[in-house]
Design a protein around this motif. Structure first.
Motif, PDB file in Angstrom:
ATOM      1  N   UNK A   1      70.882  16.683  32.147  1.00 55.34           N
ATOM      2  CA  UNK A   1      70.241  17.785  31.451  1.00 55.34           C
ATOM      3  C   UNK A   1      69.396  17.324  30.269  1.00 55.34           C
ATOM      4  N   UNK A   2      69.735  16.196  29.675  1.00 54.81           N
ATOM      5  CA  UNK A   2      69.001  15.722  28.503  1.00 54.81           C
ATOM      6  C   UNK A   2      67.511  15.567  28.809  1.00 54.81           C
ATOM      7  N   UNK A   3      67.173  15.071  30.001  1.00 57.27           N
ATOM      8  CA  UNK A   3      65.772  14.894  30.384  1.00 57.27           C
ATOM      9  C   UNK A   3      65.055  16.237  30.503  1.00 57.27           C
ATOM     10  N   UNK A   4      65.747  17.232  31.057  1.00 59.03           N
ATOM     11  CA  UNK A   4      65.162  18.566  31.198  1.00 59.03           C
ATOM     12  C   UNK A   4      64.910  19.182  29.820  1.00 59.03           C
ATOM     13  N   UNK A   5      65.894  19.073  28.922  1.00 58.93           N
ATOM     14  CA  UNK A   5      65.763  19.654  27.586  1.00 58.93           C
ATOM     15  C   UNK A   5      64.628  18.994  26.811  1.00 58.93           C
ATOM     16  N   UNK A   6      64.501  17.682  26.958  1.00 61.23           N
ATOM     17  CA  UNK A   6      63.410  16.971  26.269  1.00 61.23           C
ATOM     18  C   UNK A   6      62.047  17.436  26.788  1.00 61.23           C
TER      19      UNK A   6
ATOM     20  N   UNK B   1      66.418  27.014  26.639  1.00 64.94           N
ATOM     21  CA  UNK B   1      66.037  27.047  25.221  1.00 64.94           C
ATOM     22  C   UNK B   1      67.222  27.358  24.317  1.00 64.94           C
ATOM     23  N   UNK B   2      68.163  28.160  24.804  1.00 67.98           N
ATOM     24  CA  UNK B   2      69.381  28.413  24.041  1.00 67.98           C
ATOM     25  C   UNK B   2      70.151  27.111  23.810  1.00 67.98           C
ATOM     26  N   UNK B   3      70.216  26.280  24.845  1.00 70.96           N
ATOM     27  CA  UNK B   3      70.934  25.009  24.728  1.00 70.96           C
ATOM     28  C   UNK B   3      70.173  24.034  23.824  1.00 70.96           C
ATOM     29  N   UNK B   4      68.834  24.066  23.872  1.00 68.05           N
ATOM     30  CA  UNK B   4      68.038  23.217  22.979  1.00 68.05           C
ATOM     31  C   UNK B   4      68.302  23.598  21.526  1.00 68.05           C
ATOM     32  N   UNK B   5      68.326  24.896  21.240  1.00 70.08           N
ATOM     33  CA  UNK B   5      68.600  25.359  19.880  1.00 70.08           C
ATOM     34  C   UNK B   5      69.982  24.913  19.423  1.00 70.08           C
ATOM     35  N   UNK B   6      70.940  24.953  20.334  1.00 66.15           N
ATOM     36  CA  UNK B   6      72.291  24.508  20.004  1.00 66.15           C
ATOM     37  C   UNK B   6      72.312  23.009  19.723  1.00 66.15           C
ATOM     38  N   UNK B   7      71.636  22.231  20.565  1.00 66.41           N
ATOM     39  CA  UNK B   7      71.600  20.776  20.381  1.00 66.41           C
ATOM     40  C   UNK B   7      70.901  20.403  19.078  1.00 66.41           C
TER      41      UNK B   7
ATOM     42  N   UNK C   1      74.132  16.389  26.510  1.00 64.75           N
ATOM     43  CA  UNK C   1      73.121  15.513  27.107  1.00 64.75           C
ATOM     44  C   UNK C   1      73.503  15.005  28.490  1.00 64.75           C
ATOM     45  N   UNK C   2      74.795  14.835  28.728  1.00 65.29           N
ATOM     46  CA  UNK C   2      75.194  14.259  30.012  1.00 65.29           C
ATOM     47  C   UNK C   2      75.555  15.307  31.068  1.00 65.29           C
ATOM     48  N   UNK C   3      75.374  16.597  30.729  1.00 61.80           N
ATOM     49  CA  UNK C   3      75.607  17.641  31.723  1.00 61.80           C
ATOM     50  C   UNK C   3      74.723  17.413  32.943  1.00 61.80           C
ATOM     51  N   UNK C   4      75.241  17.760  34.095  1.00 60.06           N
ATOM     52  CA  UNK C   4      74.467  17.675  35.334  1.00 60.06           C
ATOM     53  C   UNK C   4      73.612  18.934  35.449  1.00 60.06           C
TER      54      UNK C   4
END
Length: 663
Positions: free
Chosen positions: A163-168, A248-254, A303-306
């Protein structure tokens, strides 16, 4: 005297019990390791498990080797579950010993007195909910991915595994990367995709269901962004918006976690540089390090979520565990490690475990101060994650189920029933939608011990509020008789709000909501960091609890706490409302519950199978020109959006009367 058991215990082979959990809460690799250790255990491997304490995860066709005995801790719901569970044993040689424990519950006691009804009962086929709009949305999303990969020749690396790549990519607005590439494909081919998807169902979908899916699939991101609807409802406007919003919710959390990590590192550096070192200096440093390691552990887990696992858990892809969005518990376990590289002192390491529960059970199981049991540990929920949930102010009617978000303009009376108490300040309450909670526990304290065999349950005051707009009534029948006030109506969209008002108590502030006046204590939390407080800030022995990254300036200032916070979950579905020919004063609870039970049995007989997704509740309606309240039975679908079952009962008036005759 000599007997069989004396001889057995004196000379027989004694085997040590090695028990392990087997539940859906475990990660797949851990669960498979336990299965293999149990299946392939040899006599010279006494450290491997020989007893599994399992949830119904073992129903799902797992070949569990030479399992010889099964003990069921309660009577299963029906014959199919019973056969599945005892069927795990005796597969190798055909011999098995099965025990079923009947608890002091009506269901269990009935089958204890009539065991053959369970053992020889009919095996009922599970229902297939073709018209379940919320489930169809997920199936359509999966269908779109299949078509996209096939038609566009998408390569495996174009959908990032982590997931880290998607969020970036979303943070950088990389429009040539996933998920933008998928969204563009859906938006450019919506009509063709819908046509092909509907063809799979061979004309069996209801036209209303198809129209709802068309609106959802063709909705644009900008349509949802510019909508005046609440954030939760915006996702029902556009599939594209729903996909981006969840990421985007997860990006804000990260990002929020990253800021907290930087703040903690700065505080640790300042703390180490301070010359004033009292007896609490080292304890404070340890606490800072524990919180830092916990936050770093949470960031690593994000970051390591699938990617596909995230899409499934967020309700974007089919999730067969539960149809509504779940609530996440992040359990942070910390422990000392002997040495930190480059430092003479002792440090800490943290591990984060993530568990998801359906909203219907999480509103109690994961409530503040409750304990959660998993993986051989007991952790206590001590924080509500304020990074992804905000405190909301709602106004409730004291007489009916009507409620709305607080606004600058307050009507003098309830818009639904006309109650004059609507504008009273006491009807304004603070709520938070349950999305994510946190439990931070030391490794030693979290481990289950043998000192207590029973789990201490916590009982909460809860209430289900049922609300709808008159425009949502799609069809209705009424008996044309003044002597028999009876009728029923199909409501296309009903809003259900279940609220947890805190631990049950006989004392405290009494609040009247929907005709029920009772103490509703709520939960006490810090409004900035979400830490749960054991006492009210007004108590003499109050000791504040905060995270080290908490933004409040004075940790003990009463203004920094919410003293009565309520938790809620919300979903919309279809329902049938039946007017009962009684007032609220004319029937006992015992008779009403018997009526509900009979009605549910009538539904089961009518549909010739399990209808566990259909529930029956009561709903009182206060009218300004009547002395008594009208009472209704509300038959509703627990699957968000509905499954189409209730619509079948409204083909004509005879269908529902047949259910009543069977009841």
């Amino acid at each position: 005297e000599d007997n069989y058991y004396k001889s057995l215990y004196s000379y027989g082979d004694i085997v040590r019990i090695v028990a392990k959990e087997h539940t859906g809460l475990l990660e797949r690799t851990q669960r498979e390791m336990i299965e293999n250790s149990f299946i392939y255990r040899k006599d010279d491997e006494p450290w491997k498990p020989n007893i599994l304490s399992a949830t119904p995860t073992l129903e799902m066709g797992i070949d569990i080797g030479d399992l010889s005995s099964v003990i069921l801790c309660s009577v299963p719901p029906n014959g199919a579950n019973y056969l599945q569970r005892i069927g795990r044993a005796g597969r190798k040689d055909g011999n098995a010993f099965n025990v079923t424990i009947a608890n002091a519950q009506p269901h269990d006691l009935y089958f204890y007195s009539e065991p053959m009804t369970m053992m020889q009962g009919n095996i009922e086929a599970p229902g297939v909910f073709l018209d379940a709009s919320a489930i169809l949305q997920r199936q359509f999303m999966a269908f779109c991915i299949d078509q996209w990969v096939t038609e566009e020749g998408v390569k495996e690396n174009e959908i990032p595994h982590r997931l880290s790549t998607v969020l970036d990519a979303i943070s950088k607005k990389s429009l040539d990367s996933f998920p933008y590439t998928l969204i563009n494909y859906i938006q450019n081919n919506t009509e063709q995709l819908l046509e092909r998807f509907f063809d799979l169902y061979e004309g069996k979908l209801h036209e209303c269901t198809k129209e709802e899916l068309k609106m959802f699939a063709s909705g644009r991101v900008e349509d949802a962004v510019h909508s005046n609807a609440p954030d939760e409802l915006k996702e029902s406007i556009s599939l594209s918006y729903k996909i981006l919003n969840r990421f985007e919710q997860l990006i804000a959390q990260r990002d929020a976690i990253a800021r907290q990590i930087d703040l903690l590192r700065k505080k640790i550096k300042e703390h180490k540089a301070s010359e004033a070192r009292d007896k609490d200096w080292e304890d404070q440093l340890n606490e800072l390090n524990v919180e830092l390691e916990g936050l770093k552990s949470v960031r690593r887990e994000i970051n390591k979520k699938v990617t596909f696992e995230f899409l499934t858990n967020e309700g974007l892809l089919p999730n067969y565990a539960f149809p509504e969005s779940g609530v996440i518990l992040k359990s942070i376990i910390y422990r000392k490690k002997e040495k930190v590289q480059g430092d003479d002192g002792k440090g800490y390491e943290s591990f984060t475990f993530e568990y998801e529960r359906p909203g219907s059970s999480a509103i109690s199981e994961l409530a503040p101060s409750n304990s959660f049991y998993a993986s051989g540990r007991r952790v206590r929920v001590d924080q509500i994650d304020m990074r992804i949930s905000e405190v909301e102010t709602w106004r409730f009617c004291d007489q009916c189920s009507y409620n709305e978000r607080e606004s600058s303009i307050v009507a003098p009376q309830c818009p639904r029933c006309g109650s004059q108490m609507w504008s009273d300040a006491g009807q304004k309450r603070e709520l938070i939608r349950m999305r994510q909670v946190i439990a931070t526990t030391s490794d030693r304290e979290s481990r289950l011990k043998d000192d207590s065999e029973q789990r201490g349950p916590v009982f909460y005051t809860k209430q289900l509020l049922i609300s709808f707009e008159k425009e949502q009534i799609e069809d209705a029948y009424v008996i044309d008789s003044e002597m028999v006030p009876f009728g029923f109506e199909f409501i296309r969209k009903v809003d259900f709000k279940e609220i947890n008002f805190g631990a049950s108590t006989l004392t405290g502030e009494e609040v009247s909501i929907a005709g029920k006046r009772m103490p509703r204590r709520g939960f006490v939390i810090c409004k900035y960091c979400g830490k749960v407080q054991d006492r009210s800030p007004t108590d003499q022995n109050f000791k504040a609890k905060h995270t080290f990254t908490c933004e409040c300036t004075d940790f003990n200032d009463q203004d920094n706490f919410i003293e009565s916070l309520y938790l809620y979950r919300e979903f919309s579905s279809e329902a049938i409302r039946l007017l009962l020919p009684i007032t609220t004063m004319a029937i006992s609870d015992e008779k009403l519950h018997s009526l509900i039970a009979a009605f549910q049995m009538g539904l089961k007989s009518y549909f010739k199978g399990s209808v566990d997704h259909l529930r029956v509740g009561t709903y009182d309606e206060a009218l300004s020109d009547e002395q008594y309240r009208r009472r209704y039975l509300v038959l509703y679908d627990t699957v968000p959006g509905g499954t189409g079952y209730l619509r079948q009962l409204m083909r004509d008036e005879l269908a529902l009367f047949e259910v009543l005759e069977l009841a």
